[in-house]
Design a protein around this motif. Structure first.
Motif, short mmCIF file in Angstrom:
data_model
loop_
_atom_site.label_atom_id
_atom_site.label_comp_id
_atom_site.label_asym_id
_atom_site.label_seq_id
_atom_site.Cartn_x
_atom_site.Cartn_y
_atom_site.Cartn_z
N PHE A 159 -1.52 0.99 1.28
CA PHE A 159 -1.44 2.23 0.92
C PHE A 159 -0.35 2.81 0.03
O PHE A 159 0.85 2.28 0.57
CB PHE A 159 -1.39 3.30 2.28
CG PHE A 159 -2.46 2.96 3.34
CD1 PHE A 159 -3.67 3.57 3.39
CD2 PHE A 159 -2.33 1.87 4.12
CE1 PHE A 159 -4.57 3.38 4.08
CE2 PHE A 159 -3.37 1.64 4.98
CZ PHE A 159 -4.48 2.10 5.06
N ARG A 160 -0.66 3.61 -0.83
CA ARG A 160 0.52 4.20 -1.58
C ARG A 160 0.54 5.59 -1.47
O ARG A 160 -0.51 6.26 -1.31
CB ARG A 160 0.03 3.90 -3.17
CG ARG A 160 1.13 4.26 -4.34
CD ARG A 160 0.87 3.81 -5.61
NE ARG A 160 -0.37 4.87 -6.21
CZ ARG A 160 -0.80 4.60 -7.29
NH1 ARG A 160 -0.65 3.61 -8.03
NH2 ARG A 160 -1.72 5.52 -7.71
N SER A 161 1.87 6.28 -1.78
CA SER A 161 1.97 7.57 -1.36
C SER A 161 3.19 7.99 -2.35
O SER A 161 4.18 7.23 -2.79
CB SER A 161 2.20 8.02 0.05
OG SER A 161 3.37 7.30 0.71
N ASP A 162 3.40 9.19 -2.56
CA ASP A 162 4.36 9.71 -3.45
C ASP A 162 5.65 9.93 -2.75
O ASP A 162 6.85 10.11 -3.19
CB ASP A 162 4.08 11.16 -4.16
CG ASP A 162 2.85 10.90 -4.97
OD1 ASP A 162 2.66 9.98 -5.72
OD2 ASP A 162 2.25 12.06 -5.24
N GLY A 163 5.48 10.03 -1.32
CA GLY A 163 6.75 9.99 -0.46
C GLY A 163 6.44 9.14 0.82
O GLY A 163 5.38 8.83 1.11
N PRO A 164 7.45 9.21 1.94
CA PRO A 164 7.47 8.76 3.16
C PRO A 164 6.18 9.31 3.97
O PRO A 164 5.97 10.51 4.04
CB PRO A 164 8.73 8.60 3.73
CG PRO A 164 9.39 9.70 3.07
CD PRO A 164 8.84 9.94 1.71
N VAL A 165 5.25 8.61 4.84
CA VAL A 165 4.49 9.25 5.50
C VAL A 165 4.74 8.57 7.19
O VAL A 165 5.15 7.51 7.28
CB VAL A 165 2.72 8.79 5.16
CG1 VAL A 165 2.68 9.62 3.75
CG2 VAL A 165 2.60 7.25 4.90
N PRO A 166 4.01 9.23 8.13
CA PRO A 166 4.37 8.66 9.44
C PRO A 166 3.45 7.54 9.52
O PRO A 166 2.38 7.28 9.11
CB PRO A 166 3.71 9.68 10.33
CG PRO A 166 3.87 11.06 9.37
CD PRO A 166 3.47 10.47 7.98
N LEU A 167 4.16 6.66 10.61
CA LEU A 167 3.33 5.19 10.91
C LEU A 167 3.32 5.40 12.37
O LEU A 167 4.03 6.14 13.00
CB LEU A 167 4.40 4.02 10.55
CG LEU A 167 4.62 3.92 8.88
CD1 LEU A 167 5.43 2.44 8.82
CD2 LEU A 167 3.51 3.85 8.05
N PRO A 168 2.26 4.67 12.84
CA PRO A 168 1.27 4.01 11.88
C PRO A 168 0.23 4.61 11.24
O PRO A 168 -0.30 5.62 11.75
CB PRO A 168 0.67 2.74 13.13
CG PRO A 168 0.71 3.60 14.30
CD PRO A 168 1.83 4.33 14.28
N ILE A 169 -0.21 4.20 10.29
CA ILE A 169 -1.27 4.63 9.61
C ILE A 169 -2.71 4.58 10.08
O ILE A 169 -2.89 3.43 10.18
CB ILE A 169 -1.48 4.44 7.94
CG1 ILE A 169 -0.22 5.15 7.39
CG2 ILE A 169 -2.71 4.98 7.24
CD1 ILE A 169 0.05 4.35 5.85
N MET A 170 -3.44 5.45 10.40
CA MET A 170 -4.76 4.97 10.92
C MET A 170 -5.68 5.33 9.95
O MET A 170 -6.09 6.49 9.38
CB MET A 170 -5.09 6.13 12.24
CG MET A 170 -3.99 5.76 13.26
SD MET A 170 -4.48 4.22 14.13
CE MET A 170 -6.17 4.37 14.82
N HIS A 171 -6.60 4.44 9.66
CA HIS A 171 -7.59 4.40 8.57
C HIS A 171 -8.80 3.71 8.88
O HIS A 171 -8.61 2.45 9.26
CB HIS A 171 -6.99 4.12 7.14
CG HIS A 171 -7.89 4.28 6.11
ND1 HIS A 171 -8.85 3.89 5.74
CD2 HIS A 171 -8.01 5.43 5.22
CE1 HIS A 171 -9.74 4.39 4.48
NE2 HIS A 171 -9.07 5.42 4.41
N PRO A 172 -10.09 4.11 8.98
CA PRO A 172 -11.10 3.61 9.60
C PRO A 172 -11.70 2.24 8.52
O PRO A 172 -12.21 1.53 9.31
CB PRO A 172 -12.34 4.48 9.58
CG PRO A 172 -11.93 5.64 8.35
CD PRO A 172 -10.25 5.62 8.35
N ASP A 173 -11.38 2.29 7.39
CA ASP A 173 -11.77 1.06 6.60
C ASP A 173 -11.02 -0.08 6.72
O ASP A 173 -9.81 -0.12 6.96
CB ASP A 173 -11.90 1.58 5.06
CG ASP A 173 -12.95 2.63 4.78
OD1 ASP A 173 -13.77 2.69 5.65
OD2 ASP A 173 -12.81 3.21 3.54
#
Length: 291
Positions: A159-173
């Motif tokens: 995953f790529r983002s412009d800034g920090p994002v909360p972990l864990p990332i939940m993504h169905p794929d």
């Protein structure tokens, strides 16, 4: 908070690992907490979600179990999410490696065969993802460390983002690369020059073949379960994210530890070591409860 586990759970206090950092070592408990880190070459956060059990009963909170089920079946034993912003652009491929730093593998005729079987499984998995693994058993030349590594481009999810994002990332794929745009994850190509110093990258790695809480290989074809100590002895297992440094890699060498540039190092502790550090454990528990 650690209240999600039974009061007397051995997993409530003892850290599963320690994360190396400039200001000292930070505990990692494997319960989905985010642990920040800073190094000379990058900064970011790690999140380790590990299936845990007590007397054979699963005690992993339901929301963390969901993280482990994303890439299944079978359900992963653990998932490691590393969110990183590089301070320098990596040179060539970036690898995730596991190594012993205190001595060679415990190799006899029987254990050498086991090691080769495990490496064969690793090579098969890597090739399914279009990658090759690096490895050395640490007994071919003086100063060589037992080590196995795969390119992070072999990870099924990035995953790529412009800034920090909360972990864990939940993504169905289960497989792909995504960029966070206007609040949603949009699929992008995983280019060879994906890494830069402007974005944050979250690398996701998991497996159902190693249980670090129990310190066992599990579900290995033709072997079943095996105590990690059979090969590692009493040593900790070090996890590294690295490239080959500015000078690159000498292709004639199996591994050049002098040139290697480590972005992150995490020390996974065997069970006996987790409970030998009573003072560190108490400080760790206080740290988690404050989060």
């Amino acid at each position: 908070s650690s209240s999600s586990l039974p009061a007397k759970s051995p997993f409530q206090m003892a850290p599963l690992a320690f994360l190396g950092a400039v200001a000292g070592r930070s505990p990692v408990f494997g319960k989905g907490e985010s642990t920040p880190f800073q190094s000379d070459f990058c900064e970011g956060t790690v999140c380790l979600v590990h299936k845990s059990s007590e007397d054979g009963k699963l005690v992993t909170p339901a929301e963390l179990t969901a993280v482990l089920e994303v890439s299944g079946p079978p359900t992963a034993c653990w998932e490691f999410q590393l969110q990183v912003r590089f301070k320098i652009v990596p040179k060539g491929p970036v690898f995730v490696g596991f190594e012993l730093q205190d001595g060679p593998l415990q190799l006899g005729i029987f254990t050498r065969g086991i090691a080769r079987a495990i490496l064969s499984v690793g090579q098969s998995m890597a090739r399914q993802r279009g990658a090759d693994i690096r490895y050395t058993l640490g007994d071919e030349k003086e100063g060589e460390r037992p080590h196995i590594a795969i390119p992070v481009t072999a990870f099924l999810r990035m995953f790529r983002s412009d800034g920090p994002v909360p972990l864990p990332i939940m993504h169905p794929d289960k497989n792909g690369t995504w960029h966070l745009s206007q609040g949603s994850w949009q699929p992008i190509e995983r280019a060879a020059d994906l890494f830069d110093t402007e974005h944050y990258f979250t690398l996701v790695f998991n497996t159902n073949y190693i249980d670090f809480y129990l310190w066992n290989f599990v579900s290995i074809p033709a072997l079943g379960s095996l105590d990690l100590a059979t090969l590692c002895g009493s040593q900790a297992l070090h996890t590294l994210i690295y490239d080959d440094g500015e000078a690159g890699r000498d292709t004639a060498e199996a591994e050049d530890f002098q040139r290697r540039r480590a972005f992150l190092e995490m020390e996974l502790l065997p069970p006996h070591a987790r409970h030998e550090q009573d003072e560190d454990v108490a400080l760790c528990a206080e740290s988690v409860d404050r989060n």
